[in-house]
Scaffold this motif. Structure first.
Motif, PDB file in Angstrom:
ATOM      1  N   GLY A   1      46.524  42.358  33.719  1.00 48.34           N
ATOM      2  CA  GLY A   1      47.035  41.578  32.602  1.00 48.34           C
ATOM      3  C   GLY A   1      47.236  40.109  32.877  1.00 48.34           C
ATOM      4  O   GLY A   1      47.841  39.406  32.043  1.00 48.34           O
ATOM      5  N   TYR A   2      46.738  39.619  34.000  1.00 48.26           N
ATOM      6  CA  TYR A   2      46.897  38.197  34.294  1.00 48.26           C
ATOM      7  C   TYR A   2      46.009  37.366  33.345  1.00 48.26           C
ATOM      8  O   TYR A   2      44.910  37.785  32.980  1.00 48.26           O
ATOM      9  N   ALA A   3      46.515  36.208  32.961  1.00 48.11           N
ATOM     10  CA  ALA A   3      45.745  35.302  32.104  1.00 48.11           C
ATOM     11  C   ALA A   3      44.750  34.548  32.977  1.00 48.11           C
ATOM     12  O   ALA A   3      45.135  33.656  33.747  1.00 48.11           O
ATOM     13  N   LEU A   4      43.495  34.915  32.874  1.00 50.75           N
ATOM     14  CA  LEU A   4      42.450  34.334  33.719  1.00 50.75           C
ATOM     15  C   LEU A   4      41.374  33.684  32.865  1.00 50.75           C
ATOM     16  O   LEU A   4      41.115  34.118  31.731  1.00 50.75           O
ATOM     17  N   GLN A   5      40.811  32.649  33.422  1.00 55.67           N
ATOM     18  CA  GLN A   5      39.656  32.048  32.759  1.00 55.67           C
ATOM     19  C   GLN A   5      38.498  33.035  32.795  1.00 55.67           C
ATOM     20  O   GLN A   5      38.246  33.683  33.825  1.00 55.67           O
ATOM     21  N   SER A   6      37.814  33.190  31.677  1.00 59.14           N
ATOM     22  CA  SER A   6      36.742  34.169  31.587  1.00 59.14           C
ATOM     23  C   SER A   6      35.597  33.795  32.528  1.00 59.14           C
ATOM     24  O   SER A   6      35.079  32.680  32.483  1.00 59.14           O
ATOM     25  N   VAL A   7      35.242  34.713  33.414  1.00 60.35           N
ATOM     26  CA  VAL A   7      34.152  34.527  34.363  1.00 60.35           C
ATOM     27  C   VAL A   7      33.201  35.718  34.229  1.00 60.35           C
ATOM     28  O   VAL A   7      33.649  36.872  34.188  1.00 60.35           O
ATOM     29  N   HIS A   8      31.918  35.430  34.149  1.00 59.75           N
ATOM     30  CA  HIS A   8      30.929  36.497  34.026  1.00 59.75           C
ATOM     31  C   HIS A   8      30.189  36.659  35.352  1.00 59.75           C
ATOM     32  O   HIS A   8      29.503  35.752  35.816  1.00 59.75           O
ATOM     33  N   TYR A   9      30.354  37.823  35.966  1.00 62.58           N
ATOM     34  CA  TYR A   9      29.621  38.152  37.176  1.00 62.58           C
ATOM     35  C   TYR A   9      28.483  39.114  36.810  1.00 62.58           C
ATOM     36  O   TYR A   9      28.615  39.932  35.891  1.00 62.58           O
ATOM     37  N   ALA A  10      27.396  39.022  37.525  1.00 66.35           N
ATOM     38  CA  ALA A  10      26.240  39.881  37.229  1.00 66.35           C
ATOM     39  C   ALA A  10      25.528  40.228  38.537  1.00 66.35           C
ATOM     40  O   ALA A  10      25.757  39.591  39.575  1.00 66.35           O
ATOM     41  N   ARG A  11      24.674  41.236  38.453  1.00 66.16           N
ATOM     42  CA  ARG A  11      23.867  41.629  39.603  1.00 66.16           C
ATOM     43  C   ARG A  11      22.495  40.950  39.493  1.00 66.16           C
ATOM     44  O   ARG A  11      21.870  40.948  38.440  1.00 66.16           O
ATOM     45  N   TYR A  12      22.064  40.346  40.603  1.00 69.17           N
ATOM     46  CA  TYR A  12      20.780  39.654  40.634  1.00 69.17           C
ATOM     47  C   TYR A  12      20.101  39.963  41.959  1.00 69.17           C
ATOM     48  O   TYR A  12      20.578  39.544  43.022  1.00 69.17           O
TER      49      TYR A  12
END
Length: 340
Positions: free
Chosen positions: A200-211
């Motif tokens: 529930g922490y307020a975090l900046q949205s970060v998108h991780y992906a597999r490459y």
């Protein structure tokens, strides 16, 4: 059982008519030297006639290996497609393949092939990019001359530049590139982010992906000043990009080379030049005039440069023509004129 209806006369008249078969297209490209092969027929063990081809000039062992890996009858053979692209460029036609490689070509291109008499005005060239042994390098081969140029190069991080061969289909001296660059991150960083988000922490949205089996975070880039660009595989290209050093993976998938090398190569190659990306290939790599095959080639000293054609140039794109001058006395410096 449903029986398909016969096509109507209107449907038959609107269907595209194929003027040339793939074999006929190859013959035309060979006759006009866009595809530098000569048909050779030989008698097999059981009396059958086999059709093959031989090159019009000596080729290096690395090119022999490449040519033997793809059947010439394959309509998507990259060397044949490259010959088609060069033909289209010389005849001011769209640089496009058919619906099946050299099959299903647009009617305008098929008609141009049928009526063509102009031979390829440029020497056949081939680009080989080697990843190993380090440093990564780009090598330029020219028909009848051997290996004429090499330079350090950068390929893509995390295998973003796959191995294979593709012909150059688009070129520009100055363009912009927009995309996403994969930044590798650790698995622990991804787990920590997901755990904090679940808590529930307020975090900046970060998108991780597999490459390519790596965890990455994509970073957008917008480079408005990319020079001496030769596209060969979708958005991948051989071009200049300023780096502190060269010789190891750094790009998002392109082949990056220093500025002087990019200018020289741009002036020496043309549409359809095959670009081979290789994990490792057979040498040697000692230009100019290095030995290839088993014996060195006795060649005349030459000087290569390029000049601008004002009638075909614009403020955004410069059309260049190869200029070759024989040298009778001392050998020229390594292509200095092309970098001026």
């Amino acid at each position: 059982m449903l029986i398909p209806a016969s096509p109507t006369a209107a449907a038959l008249s609107s269907a595209p008519q194929m003027l040339l078969h793939a074999q006929e297209t190859r013959k035309i490209l060979m006759r006009l030297h866009y595809l530098p092969l000569i048909p050779v027929d030989f008698l097999g063990l059981h009396g059958h006639i086999h059709h093959s081809y031989r090159w019009r000039f000596k080729i290096p062992r690395a090119l022999q290996a490449l040519a033997s890996s793809d059947a010439w009858q394959d309509p998507w053979n990259p060397l044949v497609i490259g010959a088609l692209y060069q033909f289209e460029a010389v005849h001011d036609l769209p640089i496009v393949p058919g619906t099946m490689g050299i099959r299903g070509l647009p009617v305008a291109i098929e008609k141009a092939l049928l009526h063509a008499r102009k031979k390829d005005p440029d020497p056949w060239t081939w680009i080989l990019v080697t990843k190993f042994p380090r440093p990564e390098e780009i090598h330029l081969f020219m028909a009848g001359r051997g290996w004429i140029f090499q330079s350090k190069a950068n390929t893509g991080v995390m295998h973003a530049t796959p191995d294979g061969t593709w012909p150059i289909y688009a070129r520009d001296t100055h363009t912009a590139m927009i995309g996403r660059f994969p930044i590798p991150v650790s698995k622990a960083q991804v787990r920590l982010y997901e755990a904090a988000k679940s808590a529930g922490y307020a975090l900046q949205s970060v998108h991780y992906a597999r490459y390519h089996h790596h965890w990455v975070q994509y970073q957008h880039y917008d480079d408005p000043d990319i020079r001496w660009v030769n596209y060969f595989d979708r958005g991948r290209a051989v071009h200049f990009y300023p780096r502190a050093s060269y010789g190891f993976p750094q790009s998002a998938g392109c082949v990056e080379i220093p500025k002087n090398a990019a200018r020289k190569i741009y002036g020496l190659i043309h549409y359809g030049t095959p670009v081979t990306i290789s994990h490792g290939a057979i040498g040697p790599w000692d230009p100019p005039g290095s030995s290839y095959l088993e014996a060195p080639l006795n060649i005349q000293q030459f000087h290569l440069a390029y000049r601008e054609i004002p009638s075909k140039s614009s403020p955004r794109s410069v059309d260049l023509q190869l200029v070759e001058t024989a040298v009778t006395r001392s050998p020229p410096k390594t292509l200095d004129a092309a970098s001026r």
